[in-house]
Motif scaffolding. Structure first.
Motif, short mmCIF file in Angstrom:
data_model
loop_
_atom_site.label_atom_id
_atom_site.label_comp_id
_atom_site.label_asym_id
_atom_site.label_seq_id
_atom_site.Cartn_x
_atom_site.Cartn_y
_atom_site.Cartn_z
N THR A 182 0.71 -1.34 0.14
CA THR A 182 -0.13 -0.09 -0.01
C THR A 182 0.97 1.29 0.21
O THR A 182 0.49 2.20 -0.51
CB THR A 182 -0.84 -0.04 1.30
OG1 THR A 182 -1.74 -1.23 1.51
CG2 THR A 182 -1.96 0.91 0.98
N THR A 183 1.84 1.22 0.77
CA THR A 183 3.00 2.41 0.96
C THR A 183 2.42 3.55 1.82
O THR A 183 0.89 3.51 1.81
CB THR A 183 3.43 2.98 -0.27
OG1 THR A 183 2.56 4.10 -0.77
CG2 THR A 183 3.62 2.06 -1.39
N PRO A 184 3.04 4.31 2.71
CA PRO A 184 2.60 5.29 3.53
C PRO A 184 1.87 6.56 2.61
O PRO A 184 1.15 7.46 3.02
CB PRO A 184 3.68 5.69 4.42
CG PRO A 184 4.86 5.28 3.66
CD PRO A 184 4.54 3.91 2.97
N ALA A 185 2.10 6.40 1.25
CA ALA A 185 1.39 7.59 0.54
C ALA A 185 -0.10 7.21 0.34
O ALA A 185 -0.93 8.29 0.31
CB ALA A 185 2.04 7.62 -0.79
N LYS A 203 11.16 -2.72 -1.98
CA LYS A 203 10.08 -2.36 -3.14
C LYS A 203 10.16 -1.00 -3.44
O LYS A 203 10.84 -0.31 -3.67
CB LYS A 203 8.75 -3.12 -2.62
CG LYS A 203 8.82 -4.35 -2.28
CD LYS A 203 9.43 -5.40 -3.56
CE LYS A 203 9.41 -7.06 -3.00
NZ LYS A 203 9.99 -7.50 -1.91
N LEU A 204 8.85 -0.42 -3.38
CA LEU A 204 8.66 0.89 -3.84
C LEU A 204 9.52 1.88 -2.99
O LEU A 204 9.52 3.17 -3.70
CB LEU A 204 7.24 1.33 -3.94
CG LEU A 204 6.55 2.32 -4.87
CD1 LEU A 204 7.11 2.23 -6.27
CD2 LEU A 204 5.31 2.65 -4.75
N LEU A 205 9.78 1.86 -2.00
CA LEU A 205 10.30 2.85 -1.16
C LEU A 205 11.63 3.06 -1.71
O LEU A 205 12.12 4.31 -1.71
CB LEU A 205 10.22 2.35 0.40
CG LEU A 205 8.97 2.48 1.24
CD1 LEU A 205 9.13 2.17 2.70
CD2 LEU A 205 8.29 4.04 1.01
N ALA A 206 12.32 2.09 -1.62
CA ALA A 206 13.75 1.96 -2.40
C ALA A 206 13.77 2.31 -3.89
O ALA A 206 14.44 3.28 -4.30
CB ALA A 206 14.61 0.92 -2.13
N ALA A 251 14.15 9.74 -1.14
CA ALA A 251 14.12 11.10 -1.61
C ALA A 251 13.16 11.40 -2.77
O ALA A 251 12.30 12.54 -2.90
CB ALA A 251 15.47 11.80 -1.97
N THR A 252 12.84 10.42 -3.76
CA THR A 252 12.16 10.39 -4.79
C THR A 252 10.89 9.86 -4.47
O THR A 252 10.12 9.46 -5.58
CB THR A 252 12.81 10.13 -6.10
OG1 THR A 252 12.91 8.63 -6.25
CG2 THR A 252 13.96 10.98 -6.32
N PHE A 253 10.49 8.93 -3.43
CA PHE A 253 9.50 8.24 -3.47
C PHE A 253 7.98 8.97 -3.68
O PHE A 253 7.57 8.43 -4.46
CB PHE A 253 9.24 7.71 -1.86
CG PHE A 253 7.90 7.16 -1.66
CD1 PHE A 253 7.56 5.78 -2.39
CD2 PHE A 253 7.12 7.74 -0.87
CE1 PHE A 253 6.41 5.42 -1.85
CE2 PHE A 253 5.73 7.09 -0.55
CZ PHE A 253 5.29 5.95 -1.13
N ASP A 254 7.77 10.16 -3.15
CA ASP A 254 6.50 10.74 -3.44
C ASP A 254 6.34 10.91 -4.86
O ASP A 254 5.21 10.69 -5.56
CB ASP A 254 6.56 12.15 -2.63
CG ASP A 254 6.31 11.75 -1.18
OD1 ASP A 254 5.63 10.80 -0.74
OD2 ASP A 254 6.64 12.80 -0.37
N PHE A 257 5.60 7.74 -6.85
CA PHE A 257 4.61 6.84 -6.34
C PHE A 257 3.23 7.62 -7.21
O PHE A 257 2.40 7.09 -7.85
CB PHE A 257 3.88 7.16 -4.82
CG PHE A 257 2.86 6.45 -4.55
CD1 PHE A 257 2.53 5.28 -4.31
CD2 PHE A 257 1.54 7.60 -4.36
CE1 PHE A 257 1.32 4.85 -3.93
CE2 PHE A 257 0.38 6.96 -4.27
CZ PHE A 257 0.14 5.72 -3.79
N GLU A 258 3.51 8.82 -7.47
CA GLU A 258 2.25 9.82 -7.98
C GLU A 258 2.29 9.49 -9.50
O GLU A 258 1.22 9.26 -10.31
CB GLU A 258 2.45 11.39 -7.98
CG GLU A 258 1.98 11.93 -6.33
CD GLU A 258 0.79 11.39 -6.19
OE1 GLU A 258 -0.30 11.52 -7.09
OE2 GLU A 258 0.17 11.16 -5.11
#
Length: 393
Positions: A182-185, A203-206, A251-254, A257-258
């Motif tokens: 789900t991720t915290p986003a 996964k998506l965080l890194a 640093a680029t996660f947000d 994710f979008e």
């Protein structure tokens, strides 16, 4: 200033300016000036590092970065996502305890619950987390904790997490949420009653398929200490290099994710219009079986994962992966490039065909982790794969 060691007599070069990028700090051991100073560190009167298995700077930077995303103060970085799962389940449970889990957890989490915990005298049960009544009915007097994923892997079902959190609190059961998918986003479990949150940072965080890391945080500091002690004792140490790479990803996660979420929505809508596709699963679509709950839990977020099913079973699956050049057929998620996973031959291969069918996983079922490609380019690649499927039917 700490005195230089014998074999490294010159110390760190001095500079009036500072590094923009965090240094990679691979030292396994840290020197102290005196036994009293070492006592101060171990007994909490001074901050510092002693031995990398017990913590190191790069790991702490990642821990704080994920904690900031999850809205908590700190956490613990571990060597993998499964290290985080194991540190919680094996660190907090003892023989005679019972663990309740969602029936569509990550494959290795299921194996840990089905095969490894019972060897240690810890009983386990699996239940559909979309059914809160069934979930509560499965709780026993000896139930120590419950492990759930908000969005299931790979069928993207939405757990009744608000009801489960209320049940766990009322029944005195620790609620552990694996928030990797789900991720915290999209969802912050601590804001909705979770006691413990964990991640596969891999996964998506890194986000670049070149890191293997996990993360865990507990709301109660005493529980966090137990998890930390077990992880240190069993050597679940994260690599400083992997932590250093993961900081870049955080640093680029947000932004990632979008972008991937936007493309995933477009891909899901495209697949739903194809005659050789029998089913598409994406949380924001009106035809998702948990649409109303997805809206309430994820608040309009859909994430970067799409699942779909092809007509024709395994032969169609082979034709699709062969023709969809440019999409990696690989059992992972969260890379900057789109990856395609076939659960029947990877994550869920240990299940019988009947067991997979009960979860809605056929030989034509795929899970897509959408990356950063341009939407039209990605859809074009999928179109080529679907054309090959048509030609074979």
């Amino acid at each position: 200033m700490m005195k230089p060691t014998l074999m490294r007599p010159y110390g760190m070069p001095q500079s009036a300016s500072t590094a923009v990028v965090t240094p990679l700090m691979p030292s396994v051991v840290y020197a102290s000036d005196t036994p009293d100073q070492l006592d101060d560190q171990y007994e909490g009167r001074a901050q510092g590092y002693t031995y990398a298995r017990e913590g190191h700077p790069n790991a702490d930077i990642v821990a704080k970065g994920v904690a900031a995303l999850e809205g908590c103060e700190t956490g613990l970085t571990l060597g993998s996502g499964m290290a985080a799962v194991a540190a919680v389940l094996m660190g907090l449970c003892k023989a005679g305890d019972h663990v309740l889990g969602g029936d569509q957890l990550y494959g290795r989490s299921l194996r840990l619950m089905k095969e490894d915990l019972p060897r240690l005298g810890i009983t386990t049960s699996l239940v559909d987390p979309t059914d809160a009544a069934a979930f509560e009915a499965a709780i026993k007097p000896e139930t120590r904790l419950a492990l759930v994923e908000v969005v299931s892997n790979p069928t993207l079902r939405i757990a009744d997490i608000h009801a489960i959190a209320e049940i766990c609190q009322r029944r005195g059961v620790l609620l552990v949420v694996d928030n990797t998918f789900t991720t915290p986003a999209a969802f912050k479990p601590f804001e909705h009653g979770a006691d413990i949150v964990l991640h596969s940072v891999t996964k998506l965080l890194a986000g670049h398929a070149d890191v293997t890391l996990g993360w865990v945080a507990a709301k109660d500091p005493e529980i966090q200490k137990i998890i930390y002690t077990f992880a240190v004792t069993t050597g679940m140490t994260p690599s400083p290099f992997d932590c250093w790479l993961a900081e870049r990803g955080l640093a680029t996660f947000d932004l990632r994710f979008e972008r991937t979420q936007e493309t995933a929505r477009k891909l899901a809508d495209f697949l739903a219009d194809q005659d050789v596709v029998t089913r598409v699963l994406y949380p924001t679509r009106d035809d998702h079986p948990d649409r109303a709950r997805a809206q309430a839990v994820l608040q309009g977020m859909g994430g970067n994962m799409v699942s779909f099913e092809l007509k024709g079973g395994r032969s169609s699956a082979n034709a699709f992966t062969t023709a969809a050049n440019g999409v990696a057929f690989a059992p992972t998620l969260g890379d900057i490039g789109t990856t395609l996973s076939h659960p029947a031959s990877s994550s869920h291969r240990a299940l019988t065909p009947e067991g997979r069918a009960a979860l809605g996983i056929s030989e034509g079922f795929f899970r897509v982790s959408v990356g950063l490609e341009k939407p039209d380019d990605l859809i074009g690649t999928f179109q080529a794969g679907l054309n090959a499927v048509r030609a074979g039917l």
